[in-house]
Design a protein around this motif. Sequence first.
Motif, PDB file in Angstrom:
ATOM      1  N   ALA A   1       1.074  -1.493   0.036  1.00 23.23           N
ATOM      2  CA  ALA A   1       0.091  -0.017  -0.142  1.00 23.23           C
ATOM      3  C   ALA A   1       0.793   1.112   0.043  1.00 23.23           C
ATOM      4  O   ALA A   1       1.354   1.766   1.151  1.00 23.23           O
ATOM      5  CB  ALA A   1      -0.749   0.147   1.408  1.00 23.23           C
ATOM      6  N   MET A   2       0.732   2.446  -0.416  1.00 22.34           N
ATOM      7  CA  MET A   2       1.466   3.634  -1.095  1.00 22.34           C
ATOM      8  C   MET A   2       0.887   4.428  -0.095  1.00 22.34           C
ATOM      9  O   MET A   2       1.506   5.218  -0.074  1.00 22.34           O
ATOM     10  CB  MET A   2       1.497   3.938  -2.530  1.00 22.34           C
ATOM     11  N   GLU A   3      -0.404   4.156   0.217  1.00 22.65           N
ATOM     12  CA  GLU A   3      -1.382   5.484   1.181  1.00 22.65           C
ATOM     13  C   GLU A   3      -2.440   4.681   1.783  1.00 22.65           C
ATOM     14  O   GLU A   3      -3.390   3.827   1.216  1.00 22.65           O
ATOM     15  CB  GLU A   3      -1.635   6.663   0.553  1.00 22.65           C
ATOM     16  N   GLN A   4      -2.946   5.205   3.067  1.00 22.24           N
ATOM     17  CA  GLN A   4      -3.552   4.388   3.863  1.00 22.24           C
ATOM     18  C   GLN A   4      -4.927   5.957   4.018  1.00 22.24           C
ATOM     19  O   GLN A   4      -4.577   6.521   4.492  1.00 22.24           O
ATOM     20  CB  GLN A   4      -3.627   3.680   5.445  1.00 22.24           C
ATOM     21  N   LEU A   5      -5.535   5.719   3.185  1.00 24.19           N
ATOM     22  CA  LEU A   5      -7.050   7.069   2.498  1.00 24.19           C
ATOM     23  C   LEU A   5      -7.833   7.122   3.896  1.00 24.19           C
ATOM     24  O   LEU A   5      -8.549   7.727   4.192  1.00 24.19           O
ATOM     25  CB  LEU A   5      -7.113   6.590   1.163  1.00 24.19           C
ATOM     26  N   LYS A   6      -8.016   5.351   4.436  1.00 22.30           N
ATOM     27  CA  LYS A   6      -9.522   5.678   5.666  1.00 22.30           C
ATOM     28  C   LYS A   6      -8.612   4.418   6.152  1.00 22.30           C
ATOM     29  O   LYS A   6      -8.466   3.364   5.808  1.00 22.30           O
ATOM     30  CB  LYS A   6     -10.553   5.534   4.300  1.00 22.30           C
ATOM     31  N   TYR A   7      -9.152   4.261   7.030  1.00 20.82           N
ATOM     32  CA  TYR A   7      -8.995   3.094   8.311  1.00 20.82           C
ATOM     33  C   TYR A   7      -9.764   3.900   9.884  1.00 20.82           C
ATOM     34  O   TYR A   7      -9.486   4.533  10.085  1.00 20.82           O
ATOM     35  CB  TYR A   7      -8.039   3.095   8.783  1.00 20.82           C
ATOM     36  N   THR A   8     -11.015   2.719  10.052  1.00 20.82           N
ATOM     37  CA  THR A   8     -11.488   3.414  11.110  1.00 20.82           C
ATOM     38  C   THR A   8     -12.122   1.822  11.999  1.00 20.82           C
ATOM     39  O   THR A   8     -11.558   1.057  11.113  1.00 20.82           O
ATOM     40  CB  THR A   8     -12.719   3.738  10.392  1.00 20.82           C
TER      41      THR A   8
ATOM     42  N   ALA B   1     -14.989   2.418  13.494  1.00 22.93           N
ATOM     43  CA  ALA B   1     -16.332   2.414  13.935  1.00 22.93           C
ATOM     44  C   ALA B   1     -16.728   1.725  12.680  1.00 22.93           C
ATOM     45  O   ALA B   1     -16.926   1.949  11.279  1.00 22.93           O
ATOM     46  CB  ALA B   1     -16.561   3.964  13.813  1.00 22.93           C
TER      47      ALA B   1
ATOM     48  N   ILE C   1     -16.238   7.913  -0.895  1.00 28.15           N
ATOM     49  CA  ILE C   1     -15.709   6.264   0.272  1.00 28.15           C
ATOM     50  C   ILE C   1     -16.059   6.645   1.287  1.00 28.15           C
ATOM     51  O   ILE C   1     -16.259   5.993   2.034  1.00 28.15           O
ATOM     52  CB  ILE C   1     -14.178   5.800  -0.289  1.00 28.15           C
TER      53      ILE C   1
ATOM     54  N   VAL D   1     -17.223   0.625   4.352  1.00 27.52           N
ATOM     55  CA  VAL D   1     -15.894   0.442   4.292  1.00 27.52           C
ATOM     56  C   VAL D   1     -15.359   1.224   4.791  1.00 27.52           C
ATOM     57  O   VAL D   1     -15.314   2.079   5.344  1.00 27.52           O
ATOM     58  CB  VAL D   1     -15.953   1.594   2.759  1.00 27.52           C
ATOM     59  N   VAL D   2     -14.548   0.474   5.793  1.00 27.84           N
ATOM     60  CA  VAL D   2     -13.859   0.201   6.793  1.00 27.84           C
ATOM     61  C   VAL D   2     -12.280   0.728   6.535  1.00 27.84           C
ATOM     62  O   VAL D   2     -11.591   1.331   7.382  1.00 27.84           O
ATOM     63  CB  VAL D   2     -13.879  -0.458   7.374  1.00 27.84           C
ATOM     64  N   GLU D   3     -11.795   0.353   5.627  1.00 29.41           N
ATOM     65  CA  GLU D   3     -10.809   0.194   5.236  1.00 29.41           C
ATOM     66  C   GLU D   3     -10.414   0.908   3.680  1.00 29.41           C
ATOM     67  O   GLU D   3     -10.775   0.095   2.473  1.00 29.41           O
ATOM     68  CB  GLU D   3      -9.428  -1.118   5.445  1.00 29.41           C
ATOM     69  N   PHE D   4      -9.288   1.608   3.596  1.00 26.85           N
ATOM     70  CA  PHE D   4      -9.401   1.873   1.965  1.00 26.85           C
ATOM     71  C   PHE D   4      -7.853   2.581   1.574  1.00 26.85           C
ATOM     72  O   PHE D   4      -6.966   3.476   2.365  1.00 26.85           O
ATOM     73  CB  PHE D   4     -10.017   3.208   1.514  1.00 26.85           C
ATOM     74  N   TYR D   5      -6.816   2.388   0.771  1.00 26.99           N
ATOM     75  CA  TYR D   5      -5.850   1.938   0.312  1.00 26.99           C
ATOM     76  C   TYR D   5      -5.157   2.530  -0.787  1.00 26.99           C
ATOM     77  O   TYR D   5      -5.641   1.737  -2.004  1.00 26.99           O
ATOM     78  CB  TYR D   5      -4.562   0.893   0.904  1.00 26.99           C
ATOM     79  N   ARG D   6      -4.907   3.136  -1.109  1.00 29.40           N
ATOM     80  CA  ARG D   6      -3.683   3.169  -2.615  1.00 29.40           C
ATOM     81  C   ARG D   6      -2.846   2.850  -2.891  1.00 29.40           C
ATOM     82  O   ARG D   6      -2.191   2.392  -2.113  1.00 29.40           O
ATOM     83  CB  ARG D   6      -3.284   4.994  -2.818  1.00 29.40           C
TER      84      ARG D   6
ATOM     85  N   MET E   1      -7.142  -0.101  -3.019  1.00 29.52           N
ATOM     86  CA  MET E   1      -8.190  -1.769  -1.919  1.00 29.52           C
ATOM     87  C   MET E   1      -8.658  -1.520  -1.409  1.00 29.52           C
ATOM     88  O   MET E   1      -8.033  -0.303  -0.269  1.00 29.52           O
ATOM     89  CB  MET E   1      -6.686  -2.442  -1.904  1.00 29.52           C
TER      90      MET E   1
ATOM     91  N   ARG F   1     -11.408  -2.678   2.366  1.00 32.58           N
ATOM     92  CA  ARG F   1     -12.275  -3.687   3.098  1.00 32.58           C
ATOM     93  C   ARG F   1     -13.348  -3.149   3.557  1.00 32.58           C
ATOM     94  O   ARG F   1     -13.743  -1.809   4.225  1.00 32.58           O
ATOM     95  CB  ARG F   1     -10.962  -3.810   3.819  1.00 32.58           C
TER      96      ARG F   1
END
Lengths: 158, 158
Positions: A142-149, A151, B91, B97-102, B110, B112
Amino acid sequence: MAAPKIDAVDVKLLALLQRSADRHLAELAEAVGLSQTPCWRRVQRLRQDGVITANVALLDRAKINLGVTVFVSIRTNVHTPAWFERFKATIDLIPEVVEFYRMSGDVDYMLRVVVPDIAAYDRVYKRLIQDTQLSDVNSSFAMEQLKYTTALPLSYVG
Amino acid sequence: MAAPKIDAVDVKLLALLQRSADRHLAELAEAVGLSQTPCWRRVQRLRQDGVITANVALLDRAKINLGVTVFVSIRTNVHTPAWFERFKATIDLIPEVVEFYRMSGDVDYMLRVVVPDIAAYDRVYKRLIQDTQLSDVNSSFAMEQLKYTTALPLSYVG
DNA sequence: GGTGAAATGGCCGCCGT
DNA sequence: ACGGCGGCCATTTCACC
């Protein structure tokens, strides 16, 4: 019981608590329109029923030197219970592996690994393939974590 | 500062707090071999420095009707900043959508996604492809979540 | 559910080391 | 930077309505 009754007020409480759990009871109670004692009792019940499993501190990955996320797709041709137990035990002992799924489709297992850099990932990778027999391992960075929750969506309760 | 000093005692505190943050200060202090005041000051500093970003309740996915996890691999052939902004905004508004990566490599993004069942996933999927232009979307379903932790490895600090 | 109140424990100053 | 004391305030947890 696998499905404890969770009403609309509980959903509100859960929504608040899974965003930040270090609120004062007073504001929690006010937000859901209850006085403190019954509000506190609901939270206790949600804990006892196992709906709330834990109360944890979330850390900034960058600040503890964990800039790199890797997704690892794994295929194996051994499918015995003994092999699986050993595989699972190995994974459990690797703290860099933060998520681990058994998949359907062409991939058998999927991991999410956090490490400071590629070199550190390589050490985790070697540890993985050394302790278990894997027929195919594919690492995606992964180059970048754009969302992580943490919740979860609460719209499907009940 | 991007890298606040974190010593061995801080690491111990972080290890404890990211497992369970609802301990009494007294036991936290005893566990790291400090008295309460300096222990409390350290925790405050870790919060202020942004090492500890939040304090949240974790919920049992099964108990709130979210048994299904889906990994979504996405390829696109539009690579403009405007497209990306819209994609990200879309997103962000989907709580499933709890995770989101470039990503690097053959997949661009990608996700999750957590949902109660396949039908619910299909609705999320439609929402995704409707609001953004995606050239290739591949969904992989997880059969079982074998490990999931918010506790990050602390061996790389410093 | 709500109220009130007692006991506990956390918060945060000050000052000594 | 740690420890201890101390007073104030928030929270927890009763018994009771």
